[in-house]
Scaffold this motif. Sequence first.
Motif, PDB file in Angstrom:
ATOM      1  N   THR A 127      29.654-117.546   5.145  1.00 30.27           N
ATOM      2  CA  THR A 127      28.289-117.029   5.235  1.00 30.27           C
ATOM      3  C   THR A 127      27.594-117.581   6.473  1.00 30.27           C
ATOM      4  OG1 THR A 127      28.239-117.124   2.812  1.00 30.27           O
ATOM      5  CG2 THR A 127      26.155-116.675   3.935  1.00 30.27           C
ATOM      6  N   THR A 128      27.753-118.865   6.711  1.00 30.51           N
ATOM      7  CA  THR A 128      27.084-119.495   7.848  1.00 30.51           C
ATOM      8  C   THR A 128      27.502-118.861   9.162  1.00 30.51           C
ATOM      9  OG1 THR A 128      26.834-121.612   6.688  1.00 30.51           O
ATOM     10  CG2 THR A 128      26.789-121.678   9.093  1.00 30.51           C
ATOM     11  N   LEU A 131      25.814-115.412   9.361  1.00 30.08           N
ATOM     12  CA  LEU A 131      24.390-115.552   9.683  1.00 30.08           C
ATOM     13  C   LEU A 131      24.207-115.898  11.152  1.00 30.08           C
ATOM     14  CD1 LEU A 131      23.301-117.611   6.549  1.00 30.08           C
ATOM     15  CD2 LEU A 131      22.644-115.246   7.030  1.00 30.08           C
ATOM     16  N   THR A 156      20.405-120.205   7.488  1.00 33.38           N
ATOM     17  CA  THR A 156      19.485-119.164   7.936  1.00 33.38           C
ATOM     18  C   THR A 156      18.383-119.758   8.797  1.00 33.38           C
ATOM     19  OG1 THR A 156      19.877-117.645   6.103  1.00 33.38           O
ATOM     20  CG2 THR A 156      17.713-117.520   7.163  1.00 33.38           C
ATOM     21  N   THR A 206      17.178-113.989   1.394  1.00 36.83           N
ATOM     22  CA  THR A 206      18.352-114.337   0.607  1.00 36.83           C
ATOM     23  C   THR A 206      18.285-113.626  -0.732  1.00 36.83           C
ATOM     24  OG1 THR A 206      18.683-116.475   1.668  1.00 36.83           O
ATOM     25  CG2 THR A 206      19.564-116.227  -0.544  1.00 36.83           C
ATOM     26  N   ASP A 243      21.217-112.758   3.321  1.00 37.41           N
ATOM     27  CA  ASP A 243      22.259-113.700   2.916  1.00 37.41           C
ATOM     28  C   ASP A 243      22.577-113.342   1.466  1.00 37.41           C
ATOM     29  OD1 ASP A 243      23.657-115.810   1.736  1.00 37.41           O
ATOM     30  OD2 ASP A 243      22.474-117.386   2.679  1.00 37.41           O
TER      31      ASP A 243
END
Length: 442
Positions: A127-128, A131, A156, A206, A243
């Motif tokens: 995810t990071t 983002l 984020t 999110t 997210d």
Amino acid sequence: MDRRDFLRTGLALGGAALATTTAPGCATATAAVTPEAPPAAPPAAESWEALRAEFDLTHDEVHLSNFLLAPHPRSVRESIEVYRRAFDTNPVKALKQYYPQADLEVAQAIARYLEVKPEEIGLTESTTVGLGLVYSGLRLSEGEEILTSTHEHYSTDKSLLLRAERTGARVRRIPLYTEPESVTEEGLVRAVLDALTPRTRYLAMTWVHSGSGVKLPLRALSEALARVNAGRGEAERVLLCVDGVHGLGAEAESVASLGCDFFMAGCHKWMFGPRGTGFVWGRTAAWGRVVPSVPTFFSPTVRMWAQDIPAQEVAPGPQIAPGGFHAFDHRWSMGKAFELHERLGRARVAERVHALNRQAKEGLAAMKHVRVRTPMADALSSGITCFEVAGHTPAEVVHHLGDKGIVASVSPYVTKYVRLAPGVLNTPADVDAALREIRALG
């Protein structure tokens, strides 16, 4: 084969297939390259007990934190092992045999589950990373604005601040609530709409807040945002970037139904995907608002470079995916996790996740020394239940539970809560075990 020869030949083999794929699961002219050796995928689980048998998760503890980093199911483990053996035996042969068609097959598996187009998907590691890739490439001018909330994860928050420093744009953080357990759909949507300005270009939100368990009503938010955008030109439209990692694999809605413009998630949490895997999805029209920041190895792009020919229109999603060599044994096994969830069914999984978390919230709410901080309503919560225990810090509660063989966690935010996250690998008895030990703290 040297590096440039690889780029000229190997990469060129499969990019056209993805570039011309127009719908999830559609046929292409390139033959599938799924390894010949992997065992057949297990049949649809007839019971949650059968599903748990697909995992090597130990039974000496009650695991209520698998949302942090999930174990691999059997189909994922076996696929990883097949690719690993292929690379260990003959890495060049394995690369030529599977790359890049295996990337396409993974994108197609993800697209079927999300109900989107595979050419709108870029593969990442987490995810990071997703983002960072999207937010670092947002087209922004000085004075324009990204609107986000005070409830976002570090990844984020930091990605947006780094982008603002490079562009002169502004990041504005607003609270969506002060008492998470009391949120309403109308209140959450209104908080966002009231904060929009003529200079707002992006919303960074999110789906499920890991710090409180609050689930944003994304469909309602996107519909309200569409009414705002109806009065704006294309370049001034506010894009909704999400997210989605703690909704993916836990909620019934497909990404296509949420109405967002970008969706970033890792696959090694609720999806039970290989560790170190993830993706970015974006609407085709929205990709024009993002500039890639890392060179891709997507074959049409590389082929145009290698042959020194003018740029042509290619699939947008893969353009965001970083090039280079990856942990291909894990990446190419990602589709197995999506296939597992397809067999289980999104609605069935969501029903189970919500039932276990409802059991946890109702049990906690009945204790006078406990304050539940996650909304009770399924529409405003998901698989994370946050709470406080009077007279004990969250760390003390988690330590106490750990001593009793129950794995919980503390939310890593300024405001800290105890977190339980029962999922489909858990049972009502697991939740009861946790409630019993929390009750003993009163």
